[in-house]
Design an enzyme around this catalytic site. Structure first.
Site, PDB file in Angstrom:
ATOM      1  N   THR A 198       0.861  -1.183   0.000  1.00 50.52           N
ATOM      2  CA  THR A 198       0.000   0.000   0.000  1.00 50.52           C
ATOM      3  C   THR A 198       0.894   1.229   0.000  1.00 50.52           C
ATOM      4  O   THR A 198       1.884   1.267   0.720  1.00 50.52           O
ATOM      5  CB  THR A 198      -0.828   0.015   1.300  1.00 50.52           C
ATOM      6  OG1 THR A 198      -1.762  -1.042   1.241  1.00 50.52           O
ATOM      7  CG2 THR A 198      -1.541   1.339   1.512  1.00 50.52           C
ATOM      8  N   VAL A 227     -13.068  -4.162   3.775  1.00 46.12           N
ATOM      9  CA  VAL A 227     -12.384  -2.870   3.627  1.00 46.12           C
ATOM     10  C   VAL A 227     -11.343  -2.762   4.735  1.00 46.12           C
ATOM     11  O   VAL A 227     -11.622  -3.096   5.890  1.00 46.12           O
ATOM     12  CB  VAL A 227     -13.388  -1.698   3.714  1.00 46.12           C
ATOM     13  CG1 VAL A 227     -12.657  -0.364   3.745  1.00 46.12           C
ATOM     14  CG2 VAL A 227     -14.352  -1.730   2.526  1.00 46.12           C
ATOM     15  N   GLY A 252      -4.574  -4.054   7.948  1.00 44.86           N
ATOM     16  CA  GLY A 252      -5.496  -2.949   8.173  1.00 44.86           C
ATOM     17  C   GLY A 252      -6.388  -3.118   9.389  1.00 44.86           C
ATOM     18  O   GLY A 252      -6.726  -2.135  10.063  1.00 44.86           O
TER      19      GLY A 252
HETATM   20  C1  SD4 Z   1      -5.131  -3.113   4.043  1.00 45.86           C
HETATM   21  N1  SD4 Z   1      -3.415  -1.697   4.926  1.00 45.86           N
HETATM   22  O1  SD4 Z   1      -5.980  -3.216   3.168  1.00 45.86           O
HETATM   23  C2  SD4 Z   1      -3.852  -2.371   3.737  1.00 45.86           C
HETATM   24  C3  SD4 Z   1      -2.861  -3.315   3.164  1.00 45.86           C
HETATM   25  C4  SD4 Z   1      -1.470  -2.810   3.142  1.00 45.86           C
HETATM   26  O2  SD4 Z   1       0.651  -2.909   2.465  1.00 45.86           O
HETATM   27  O3  SD4 Z   1      -1.111  -1.849   3.718  1.00 45.86           O
HETATM   28  N2  SD4 Z   1      -0.581  -3.423   2.481  1.00 45.86           N
HETATM   29  O4  SD4 Z   1      -5.252  -3.638   5.144  1.00 45.86           O
END
Ligand code: SD4
Length: 340
Positions: A198, A227, A252
């Site tokens: 991300t 989500v 997340g």
């Molecule tokens: C999530 N935080 O959908 C995101 C995934 C993520 O690096 O950060 N990947 O939970």
């Protein structure tokens, strides 16, 4: 000139007035403009257009919006944009948000077949009375604003990884903390490498204003409708122009659980340095989550009004890129609290 005006003229922020005496307070000149983003491998390319905008006295908001689109447009990126890994049903769903120095926020979640979710998040912020649109409504809004519907076809690497995943169809949100992350990292279902990267980007512009953006395709092979933190203001991203900005990457659910980025900013408000603030948020996860943190990775990066930055992660192998000064992007390895 009153005391506040005098200190401001000397380059000492109003924050310094409120929290004088803490290590966070310094009379060092403000380092601006500056931009940083999660995962160095993508920072190198993503910080570049952001830096160009900042360098030409542009706004932090424009900078972060332009920067994260590099990752959104990169079909090789496992975890951002339409090239990212799909959910269990084989559909790529995108989450994104941004926040500016005036507490303006915009967000989209579970958006399908639209190339640049961060642009839609900005339109939500600027053109609607709302702050978040999800699913079909978000897509409809994008189409109404001239965006085109992209095909459903997975990128080559996502197709390969998905086919591999389908053999067992097991979802373990486990992060192999032994391996190097980044868009160029090897992708293998066993290692869950595909679950990362991300992009969260935060910036301080020449005008002294902070903004941030965060965009992702979320955890690979998530349940349909899941989500994560990335589009949630206060979780994946938070900005308070009096204090600082923070953004998150990793699992997340854990970031949402502690209102992670908001918490980091609040710790900075209390006088902690960006690194200390990130560390305290990571410790909060370690101490409070009902899950075993052995297999969970979370990392935060933070930037304060002075242009000071820092990061902290649960486990090793989280890095980020910082661009300032001469425009070179510096690789920084985040400190971490758990070794196994
Ligand atoms: C999530 N935080 O959908 C995101 C995934 C993520 O690096 O950060 N990947 O939970």
């Amino acid at each position: 000139m009153n005391r506040r005006q005098l200190l401001t003229a000397l380059g000492i922020s109003s924050l310094a007035l409120s929290f004088k005496g803490r290590s966070y307070i310094s009379n060092k000149p403000i380092k601006k403009p500056i931009v940083l983003s999660t995962w160095y491998n993508q920072s190198v390319t993503a910080n570049s257009p952001a830096w160009k905008i900042l360098y030409r006295n542009g706004t932090a908001l424009d900078a972060v919006e332009a920067g994260v689109q590099v990752s959104e447009n990169d079909l090789e990126n496992c975890c951002v944009g339409l090239g990212g890994n799909p959910d269990r049903d084989g559909i790529v769903t995108l989450d994104a948000c941004l926040m500016d120095h005036q507490f303006q926020i915009g967000s989209v979640a579970a958006l399908e077949q639209i190339k640049n979710p961060i642009q839609i998040a900005r339109l939500v912020m600027e053109k609607t009375p709302h702050v978040m649109l999800v699913g079909q409504g978000a897509q409809q809004f994008a189409l109404q604003n001239g965006f085109k519907l992209e095909g459903l076809q997975l990128s080559d690497h996502a197709q390969k990884t998905y086919q591999e995943w389908l053999k067992k169809s097991e979802y373990h949100p486990i992060i192999n903390i032994e391996k190097t992350h980044g868009p160029s990292a090897p992708l293998s279902p066993e290692s869950n490498e595909y679950n990362h990267d991300t992009i969260g980007m935060i910036a301080l512009d020449i005008h002294g204003n902070l903004s941030g953006a965060c965009t992702t395709s979320g955890m690979g092979f998530k349940m349909r409708g899941r989500v994560g933190d990335s589009p949630i203001i206060g979780a994946g991203l938070y900005v308070d122009n009096e204090v600082g900005a923070a953004t998150a990457t990793g699992q997340g659910e854990e970031v949402i659980r502690i209102c992670g980025s908001f918490l980091v900013v609040e710790f900075m408000r209390q006088g902690y340095s960006p690194e200390q603030a990130c560390k305290k948020a990571v410790e909060r996860i370690r101490n409070k989550t009902p899950r075993n943190t052995k297999d969970l990775q979370v990392g935060f990066i933070a930037l304060n009004k002075k242009g000071e930055y820092g990061a902290y992660a649960l486990h090793k192998n989280f890095d980020f890129g910082v661009t300032s000064g001469n425009g070179e992007t510096l690789k920084v390895d985040s400190p971490f609290i758990l070794t196994s």
